[in-house]
Scaffold this active site. Structure first.
Site, PDB file in Angstrom:
ATOM      1  N   CYS A   1      13.838  -2.750 -15.901  1.00 31.79           N
ATOM      2  CA  CYS A   1      14.834  -1.697 -16.129  1.00 31.79           C
ATOM      3  C   CYS A   1      14.211  -0.527 -16.873  1.00 31.79           C
ATOM      4  O   CYS A   1      13.209  -0.668 -17.580  1.00 31.79           O
ATOM      5  CB  CYS A   1      16.075  -2.245 -16.826  1.00 31.79           C
ATOM      6  SG  CYS A   1      15.899  -2.526 -18.583  1.00 31.79           S
TER       7      CYS A   1
ATOM      8  N   THR B   1     -11.959   5.389  -4.707  1.00 32.04           N
ATOM      9  CA  THR B   1     -11.128   6.249  -5.561  1.00 32.04           C
ATOM     10  C   THR B   1     -11.693   7.662  -5.561  1.00 32.04           C
ATOM     11  O   THR B   1     -12.914   7.848  -5.497  1.00 32.04           O
ATOM     12  CB  THR B   1     -11.031   5.720  -7.007  1.00 32.04           C
ATOM     13  OG1 THR B   1     -10.345   6.691  -7.807  1.00 32.04           O
ATOM     14  CG2 THR B   1     -12.375   5.389  -7.616  1.00 32.04           C
ATOM     15  N   SER B   2     -10.776   8.644  -5.628  1.00 31.11           N
ATOM     16  CA  SER B   2     -11.227  10.036  -5.674  1.00 31.11           C
ATOM     17  C   SER B   2     -11.825  10.372  -7.040  1.00 31.11           C
ATOM     18  O   SER B   2     -12.382  11.450  -7.217  1.00 31.11           O
ATOM     19  CB  SER B   2     -10.065  10.976  -5.351  1.00 31.11           C
ATOM     20  OG  SER B   2      -8.966  10.698  -6.184  1.00 31.11           O
TER      21      SER B   2
ATOM     22  N   TYR C   1      10.291   3.875  -3.306  1.00 33.29           N
ATOM     23  CA  TYR C   1       9.443   2.789  -3.812  1.00 33.29           C
ATOM     24  C   TYR C   1       9.794   1.442  -3.166  1.00 33.29           C
ATOM     25  O   TYR C   1       8.918   0.616  -2.931  1.00 33.29           O
ATOM     26  CB  TYR C   1       9.509   2.708  -5.342  1.00 33.29           C
ATOM     27  CG  TYR C   1       8.608   3.733  -5.981  1.00 33.29           C
ATOM     28  CD1 TYR C   1       7.231   3.519  -6.088  1.00 33.29           C
ATOM     29  CD2 TYR C   1       9.104   4.938  -6.436  1.00 33.29           C
ATOM     30  CE1 TYR C   1       6.394   4.472  -6.648  1.00 33.29           C
ATOM     31  CE2 TYR C   1       8.275   5.898  -6.998  1.00 33.29           C
ATOM     32  CZ  TYR C   1       6.922   5.650  -7.097  1.00 33.29           C
ATOM     33  OH  TYR C   1       6.084   6.599  -7.639  1.00 33.29           O
TER      34      TYR C   1
ATOM     35  N   ALA D   1     -14.597   0.481   2.698  1.00 36.10           N
ATOM     36  CA  ALA D   1     -14.640  -0.723   1.862  1.00 36.10           C
ATOM     37  C   ALA D   1     -14.765  -2.000   2.688  1.00 36.10           C
ATOM     38  O   ALA D   1     -15.509  -2.922   2.333  1.00 36.10           O
ATOM     39  CB  ALA D   1     -13.383  -0.785   0.993  1.00 36.10           C
TER      40      ALA D   1
ATOM     41  N   ASN E   1     -17.539   4.932  -0.814  1.00 33.08           N
ATOM     42  CA  ASN E   1     -16.473   5.865  -0.429  1.00 33.08           C
ATOM     43  C   ASN E   1     -16.958   6.651   0.791  1.00 33.08           C
ATOM     44  O   ASN E   1     -18.073   7.146   0.791  1.00 33.08           O
ATOM     45  CB  ASN E   1     -16.200   6.841  -1.594  1.00 33.08           C
ATOM     46  CG  ASN E   1     -14.872   7.568  -1.451  1.00 33.08           C
ATOM     47  OD1 ASN E   1     -14.550   8.052  -0.378  1.00 33.08           O
ATOM     48  ND2 ASN E   1     -14.128   7.635  -2.532  1.00 33.08           N
TER      49      ASN E   1
ATOM     50  N   CYS F   1      20.480  -3.234 -14.451  1.00 39.60           N
ATOM     51  CA  CYS F   1      19.906  -4.377 -15.164  1.00 39.60           C
ATOM     52  C   CYS F   1      21.037  -5.318 -15.589  1.00 39.60           C
ATOM     53  O   CYS F   1      22.007  -4.869 -16.214  1.00 39.60           O
ATOM     54  CB  CYS F   1      19.148  -3.870 -16.393  1.00 39.60           C
ATOM     55  SG  CYS F   1      18.543  -5.190 -17.444  1.00 39.60           S
TER      56      CYS F   1
ATOM     57  N   HIS G   1      -2.423   0.725 -13.244  1.00 41.84           N
ATOM     58  CA  HIS G   1      -1.238   1.525 -12.933  1.00 41.84           C
ATOM     59  C   HIS G   1      -0.029   0.658 -12.601  1.00 41.84           C
ATOM     60  O   HIS G   1       0.901   1.108 -11.944  1.00 41.84           O
ATOM     61  CB  HIS G   1      -1.547   2.494 -11.772  1.00 41.84           C
ATOM     62  CG  HIS G   1      -2.553   3.543 -12.150  1.00 41.84           C
ATOM     63  ND1 HIS G   1      -3.076   4.450 -11.260  1.00 41.84           N
ATOM     64  CD2 HIS G   1      -3.135   3.835 -13.345  1.00 41.84           C
ATOM     65  CE1 HIS G   1      -3.942   5.247 -11.890  1.00 41.84           C
ATOM     66  NE2 HIS G   1      -3.991   4.882 -13.140  1.00 41.84           N
TER      67      HIS G   1
END
Ligand code: APR
Length: 259
Positions: A128, A197-198, A68, A240, A222, A156, A120
């Site tokens: 934390c 988006t799917s 990430y 897009a 799309n 943290c 999301h």
């Protein structure tokens, strides 16, 4: 304009209260990979069960945190493409424009669009694991992630629990305030634009269903067909960054003509 673009513009011509729902394809033209595109999507190269769940993080925190961290760094310096700026411009012209995005890259906000619902979460909203204490991402700027991509999450400062990215993982609930705002917006809008988006991940995929059920137009942008394509008023097979500036230019000039 092509046939589909003309139809999309006609269907949305009278809109005053537009809700826009975006997914990973919205950021593809800015260089951010999608999840499910067969060759380039993240989930064609990585197993989401090993990276995008709380169990995965607890089992292998350094691998998940390093992955990430790398994704956050990739999106941090990215510029929003013209489609993002087109939506920001359209917001000035309509009574109301709300964007609900499944994306965690923050590009809608970077493009200056203020009314964003991040369904999301946000990669940069590190916090934390146990208590949700916010963690200043500036402290992560200088970290060098080793070749193998693994990096131990910091602790943290308040409670010692490991720091995690601010995204919603599989099996987790969406942020309650985002859900409340998005579902209210779906009730309040008079039309919807669904971009990149799917349309298979719920509950976000439910938003166009709400708008269709109340009889309002929904336009999809799309390059490939989705389960939503057969249900919407117009499904426009375009990227897009190409479709949105063209659509917005048309809508603004149509609005200007009736003012
Ligand atoms: N412009 C518009 N759409 C595009 C473009 C583009 N340039 N390139 C690809 N797309 C489309 C693809 O055809 C596909 O339908 O974007 C869609 C991306 O789908 P997904 O990868 O499934 O992304 P998304 O729908 O946002 O996924 C939802 O799943 O893994 C989770 O949490 C993750 O938020 C994500 C959620």
């Amino acid at each position: 304009m092509t046939g589909e673009s003309r139809q999309a513009a006609d269907v949305l011509a009278g809109t005053r209260r537009l809700m826009v729902v975006t997914g990973a394809g919205m950021s593809r033209d800015s260089g951010v990979p999608t999840f499910r595109d067969s060759l380039t999507g993240l989930w064609s190269q990585f197993d989401p069960q090993e990276l995008a769940t709380e169990q995965a993080f607890r089992a292998n925190p350094s691998r998940v945190f390093g992955w990430y961290l790398d994704r956050w760094r990739q999106v941090r310096d990215i510029e929003p493409h013209p489609g993002y700026h087109a939506l920001t411009q359209l917001r000035e012209w309509l009574d109301w424009l709300t964007v609900a995005t499944q994306n965690v890259d923050g590009l809608h906000a970077t493009a200056g669009n203020g009314n964003i619902i991040e369904l999301h979460g946000l990669l940069s909203a590190f916090r934390c694991l146990d208590e949700g204490h916010p963690y200043d991402s500036a402290k992560l700027q200088e970290i060098r992630v080793p070749e193998d991509g693994a990096f131990d999450p910091p602790e943290c400062p308040q409670c010692g629990s490991p720091i995690r990215p601010g995204v919603v993982w599989f099996g987790e609930a969406l942020p309650a305030d985002a859900v409340q705002r998005a579902w209210s917006a779906a009730d309040e809008c008079d039309s919807m634009l669904v971009v990149g988006t799917s349309s298979i991940v719920y509950p976000a995929a439910e938003l166009p269903e709400i708008v269709l059920a109340k009889g309002c137009p929904v336009v999809e942008i799309n390059p490939t067909a989705t389960p939503l394509s057969g249900l919407v008023s117009v499904s426009w097979r375009e990227r897009a960054a190409v479709a949105l500036p063209a659509l917005v230019e048309h809508l603004i000039s149509a609005t200007a003509r009736v003012q």
